[in-house]
Scaffold this active site. Sequence first.
Site, short mmCIF file in Angstrom:
data_model
loop_
_atom_site.label_atom_id
_atom_site.label_comp_id
_atom_site.label_asym_id
_atom_site.label_seq_id
_atom_site.Cartn_x
_atom_site.Cartn_y
_atom_site.Cartn_z
N ASN A 1 -10.24 -0.67 0.10
CA ASN A 1 -8.78 -0.51 0.13
C ASN A 1 -8.22 -0.94 -1.24
O ASN A 1 -8.23 -2.13 -1.55
CB ASN A 1 -8.21 -1.36 1.27
CG ASN A 1 -6.70 -1.23 1.38
OD1 ASN A 1 -6.03 -0.68 0.50
ND2 ASN A 1 -6.15 -1.74 2.46
N HIS B 1 -3.97 7.05 3.19
CA HIS B 1 -4.30 5.76 2.58
C HIS B 1 -5.69 5.34 3.03
O HIS B 1 -6.03 5.44 4.21
CB HIS B 1 -3.25 4.73 3.00
CG HIS B 1 -3.58 3.35 2.58
ND1 HIS B 1 -4.01 3.04 1.30
CD2 HIS B 1 -3.54 2.16 3.25
CE1 HIS B 1 -4.22 1.74 1.21
NE2 HIS B 1 -3.94 1.18 2.38
N CYS C 1 0.82 -1.22 0.00
CA CYS C 1 0.00 0.00 0.00
C CYS C 1 0.85 1.27 0.00
O CYS C 1 0.33 2.36 -0.23
CB CYS C 1 -0.94 0.01 1.20
SG CYS C 1 -2.02 -1.41 1.24
N1 COA Z 1 -18.30 -9.98 8.85
C1 COA Z 1 -18.75 -10.33 10.08
N2 COA Z 1 -17.94 -10.67 11.09
C2 COA Z 1 -16.63 -10.67 10.84
C3 COA Z 1 -16.10 -10.32 9.58
C4 COA Z 1 -16.99 -9.98 8.57
N3 COA Z 1 -16.58 -9.64 7.33
N4 COA Z 1 -14.74 -10.40 9.65
C5 COA Z 1 -14.44 -10.78 10.90
N5 COA Z 1 -15.57 -10.94 11.61
C6 COA Z 1 -15.70 -11.33 13.02
C7 COA Z 1 -14.50 -12.06 13.56
O1 COA Z 1 -14.55 -13.42 13.21
C8 COA Z 1 -14.63 -11.83 15.03
O2 COA Z 1 -15.55 -12.75 15.54
P1 COA Z 1 -15.34 -13.39 17.00
O3 COA Z 1 -15.34 -12.21 17.96
O4 COA Z 1 -16.50 -14.28 17.13
O5 COA Z 1 -14.01 -14.07 16.94
C9 COA Z 1 -15.27 -10.44 15.12
O6 COA Z 1 -15.82 -10.17 13.81
C10 COA Z 1 -14.30 -9.35 15.48
O7 COA Z 1 -13.12 -9.53 14.72
P2 COA Z 1 -11.92 -8.55 14.83
O8 COA Z 1 -10.86 -9.01 13.91
O9 COA Z 1 -11.57 -8.31 16.27
O10 COA Z 1 -12.60 -7.20 14.31
P3 COA Z 1 -11.99 -5.78 14.19
O11 COA Z 1 -12.80 -4.82 14.94
O12 COA Z 1 -10.49 -5.79 14.44
O13 COA Z 1 -12.21 -5.46 12.65
C11 COA Z 1 -10.94 -5.44 10.65
C12 COA Z 1 -11.61 -6.31 11.69
C13 COA Z 1 -10.25 -6.37 9.65
C14 COA Z 1 -12.00 -4.62 9.93
C15 COA Z 1 -9.91 -4.51 11.32
O14 COA Z 1 -9.09 -5.24 12.19
C16 COA Z 1 -9.05 -3.80 10.33
O15 COA Z 1 -9.52 -2.98 9.57
N6 COA Z 1 -7.74 -4.07 10.33
C17 COA Z 1 -6.83 -3.45 9.41
C18 COA Z 1 -6.96 -4.09 8.06
C19 COA Z 1 -6.30 -3.29 7.00
O16 COA Z 1 -6.56 -2.13 6.86
N7 COA Z 1 -5.41 -3.92 6.24
C20 COA Z 1 -4.71 -3.30 5.19
C21 COA Z 1 -3.68 -2.34 5.73
S1 COA Z 1 -2.92 -1.49 4.45
#
Ligand code: COA
Length: 329
Positions: free
Chosen positions: A286, A256, A116
């Site tokens: 993204n 970003h 990215c």
């Molecule tokens: N729909 C529904 N539930 C989902 C899901 C989806 N698409 N993806 C994950 N979950 C669930 C998980 O399984 C977890 O369930 P559990 O509590 O039963 O285990 C729950 O949602 C919470 O997951 P978690 O990973 O803690 O959520 P979060 O608040 O951290 O959000 C992201 C997840 C991926 C949105 C967040 O961590 C994020 O944006 N991270 C950065 C990703 C990114 O930007 N990457 C590129 C960088 S350049």
Amino acid sequence: MPKKPHVMILGTGHAVPDRVLTNAALEQMVDTSDQWIMERTGICERRIVAPGTPLSELASLAATRALAAAGVSAKEIDLIILGTVTGDMKFPATACIIQDLIGAKQAVAFDLSAACSGFLYGLQIAEGLMLTSGYRKALVIGGEILSSMVNWQDRDTCVLFGDGTGAIVLGAAEGERGIIHTCLGSDGAHVKLLYNPGCGSLNPPTPDNVAAQLHTIHMAGREVFRHAVTAMSNAMQQVLDEADIAPDELQLLIPHQANLRIIEGVAKRLHIPAERVYINVDRFGNTSSASIPIALDEASRAGLIHPGDLVGMVTFGAGLTWASAVIRF
Ligand code: COA
């Protein structure tokens, strides 16, 4: 005093696929909901190419639009740098394919892998080469067909990413206008937080590795989130400090576009009000290296950037990598 720029942006362009993938459509593909995606990411929809569309096709369109906006012909371009992790093929560089498609016969062309951060890495490298090696006009492109490496059964990742491309044309600075400062950073200790382990020499695409989905994106979302907010805030603060510019002197911040909550966290740490932060993650998701040049082109065509404005850009990605820039328009 900010340094006197040597290189400025002459024109911008972007191209995204026509096909829209909504959260409602994703609800039919994996166990997710529009509400979950909106609350956790701010993404409503993303653009996805028709299967088999190569990056070079979309990126050439963005480059052609940037050239038109700059009033520069492809034959004048000496250098093409494409930041991407989803080139048409493993080799040759997709930048060479773009060179041929747009007719930039004189250009040196290569790809750059910084996930990215690829576009802002490309910006600093192009600026440096223009200063030291006599290149007069350069195209810096960020482009991804991330849909080609997403595991569409993995709800943790498939809701986040989209396809798109953005491009800028660089030329000699005029007066105070141009790139004032850029900062880059990397930390290879966290490679496995966000990576595509297949397709390379470590795990070649054998039937077993493909069956294990090694050729798709693997991510530890929560940890990536934490690193992203810290690294982006620090990188933006560093570039401003080194250029002797206060955050409130920025007319616009183009971060970003990975996640609305990451963007809000960065803006809060920098004390930059929401109305000065450009956001389009809701419409494109993204798009990795393409996200900043797409946002820059949109902001520019919407009349949000005026002559003399100071614009900040900051990114974060796999590697880990991060990068920031401050530019006077
Ligand atoms: N729909 C529904 N539930 C989902 C899901 C989806 N698409 N993806 C994950 N979950 C669930 C998980 O399984 C977890 O369930 P559990 O509590 O039963 O285990 C729950 O949602 C919470 O997951 P978690 O990973 O803690 O959520 P979060 O608040 O951290 O959000 C992201 C997840 C991926 C949105 C967040 O961590 C994020 O944006 N991270 C950065 C990703 C990114 O930007 N990457 C590129 C960088 S350049």
